[in-house]
Design an enzyme around this catalytic site. Structure first.
Site, short mmCIF file in Angstrom:
data_model
loop_
_atom_site.label_atom_id
_atom_site.label_comp_id
_atom_site.label_asym_id
_atom_site.label_seq_id
_atom_site.Cartn_x
_atom_site.Cartn_y
_atom_site.Cartn_z
CE LYS A 230 -3.65 -2.44 -0.37
NZ LYS A 230 -4.36 -3.23 0.60
C1 LIG Z 1 -5.40 -4.36 0.96
C2 LIG Z 1 -6.90 -4.24 0.95
C3 LIG Z 1 -7.69 -4.57 2.06
C4 LIG Z 1 -7.16 -5.29 3.24
O1 LIG Z 1 -6.11 -4.64 3.87
P1 LIG Z 1 -5.31 -5.44 5.01
O2 LIG Z 1 -4.58 -4.33 5.72
O3 LIG Z 1 -4.39 -6.37 4.28
O4 LIG Z 1 -6.28 -6.13 5.85
C5 LIG Z 1 -9.03 -4.30 2.02
N1 LIG Z 1 -9.61 -3.76 0.94
C6 LIG Z 1 -8.90 -3.45 -0.16
C7 LIG Z 1 -9.59 -2.82 -1.32
C8 LIG Z 1 -7.52 -3.70 -0.20
O5 LIG Z 1 -6.82 -3.42 -1.30
#
Ligand SMILES: *Cc1c(COP(=O)(O)O)cnc(C)c1O
Length: 387
Positions: A189
């Site tokens: 991210k």
């Molecule tokens: C990465 C992601 C999540 C989950 O995030 P985590 O921190 O890994 O739990 C949820 N929704 C979307 C759209 C994502 O890309």
């Protein structure tokens, strides 16, 4: 002949010396779980969003944050929550943790975000909440979604896993009129703590419930008890809570990642512009941009093959990999996943825009550690793959 270039991964985190030093400091401090650094990260996050009336609660994933927010809003058996089929399963699975049902709807083909008209058409007397996703880092149509929610008395929890930082109508995602907004700090991210997330809300009652449920349903957390100056062994369990707290080791990363976020964001904007230039004129639909005056987080750079492209999507990905370029697909829509398809009797024809996007889409590498030369390599490989 020159040596082949090394494989260019699809994503890489950018972790610097300051992050590393802060982690080392945490390890030496004797306090490695949730404590002073997590508290600082939360305060810094609220300061970044720029509204002191918001509360930021650190959690060990965005999935945990989405679960906490919906739980605190009282979502449960018999309720329906509307979200997009074009997302990662985490967005929807948390609804099932609570025994409520997921209603998936199609996207707007221009933005690939949830289509507000489809949301409104899907509302039933059981509908309790809407969970929009700011796909790829472009804000969903929040003005329409918030208006629909207000009209029908629905809660809104934003899945902002892609949306740091991103604006809608000039306002940062996290500061809108939703009930809660959830960010992710997963490895790929826009900032990362390895695993981690942040739930943001302006509602004191909601924050209070989420704080309690974040740590076993305890009335006081371990750090409160540790730092108290009077004997503080006593606590009460008021609910069967979860284990969703963020560690100080992770928060140590987050504190410095957050300081670098503006710089990261500028670099992402530059990289996206270079990709736009380098890919112009090919049989591709390039990603939509934010409306004038708004920020796109550029978490993902998603292209779609046009009808006249000489190869199909799978062959295109094979060619990019053969050229040493990592890429991915975001996402295999939920309506195609066995669990969601079978539970709700879903079929591709019910989601024509998501289905069409899925069949043609590829996410190309876009991350701050890429050089301008890396971008040229990606563009050259894409051009060759389409020849
Ligand atoms: C990465 C992601 C999540 C989950 O995030 P985590 O921190 O890994 O739990 C949820 N929704 C979307 C759209 C994502 O890309």
């Amino acid at each position: 002949m020159s040596a082949p270039l090394p494989f260019l991964p699809f994503a890489l985190p950018e972790i610097g010396d300051e992050e590393i030093a802060e982690v080392v400091d945490t390890l030496k401090s004797g306090w490695v779980t949730t404590g002073p650094k997590t508290r600082r990260f939360e305060e810094d996050f609220t300061a970044f969003l720029g509204e002191a009336s918001l509360q930021s609660l650190a959690v060990n994933s965005a999935t945990a944050g989405l679960h906490l927010a919906l739980e605190a809003l009282g979502i449960g058996p018999g309720d329906e929550v509307i979200t997009t089929t074009h997302t990662f399963t985490a967005t929807a699975e948390v609804v099932r943790y609570l025994g409520a049902d997921v209603v998936l709807v199609d996207i707007d083909p221009a933005t690939m975000c949830i289509d507000p008209a489809r949301v409104e058409a899907a509302i039933t007397p059981r509908t309790k909440a809407i969970v929009p996703v700011h796909y790829a880092g472009l804000a969903a149509d929040m003005e329409s979604l918030l208006a629909i929610a207000a009209r029908h008395g629905l809660k809104v929890v934003e899945d902002a896993a892609h949306a740091l930082p991103c604006t809608s109508g000039g306002r940062l995602i996290g500061t809108l009129a939703s009930d809660a907004t959830v960010f992710s700090f997963y490895a790929n991210k826009t900032i990362t703590t390895g695993e981690g997330g942040m739930v943001v809300t302006r509602h004191a009652e909601l924050a209070k419930r989420m704080k309690v449920m974040r740590l076993h349903g305890m009335s006081r957390d371990a750090f409160d008890r540790f730092t108290a100056t009077v004997p503080s062994w006593y606590y009460e369990i008021v609910a069967p809570g979860f284990k969703y707290n963020l560690t100080d080791i992770a928060a140590a990363l987050g504190i410095h990642q957050l300081k670098r976020l503006r710089g990261f964001q500028q670099r992402r904007v530059e990289l996206a512009a270079q990709l736009d230039d380098g890919l112009a004129g090919l049989p591709l639909t390039l990603p939509p941009h934010a409306p004038r005056g708004d920020l796109h987080a550029w978490h993902l750079y998603v292209v779609r093959l046009d009808d006249n492209a000489p190869v199909d999507r799978n062959r295109f990905i094979e060619r990019l990999y053969a050229a040493g370029i990592g890429c991915s697909v975001h996402y295999i829509p939920l309506h195609l996943q066995p669990y969601w398809r079978d539970r709700y009797g879903l079929a591709a024809a019910m989601f024509p825009h998501s289905q069409r996007a899925y069949e043609r889409m590829v996410s190309l590498p876009l991350y701050t550690r890429m050089s301008d030369g890396d971008v040229r390599r990606v563009c050259d490989a894409v051009r060759a793959a389409l020849s």
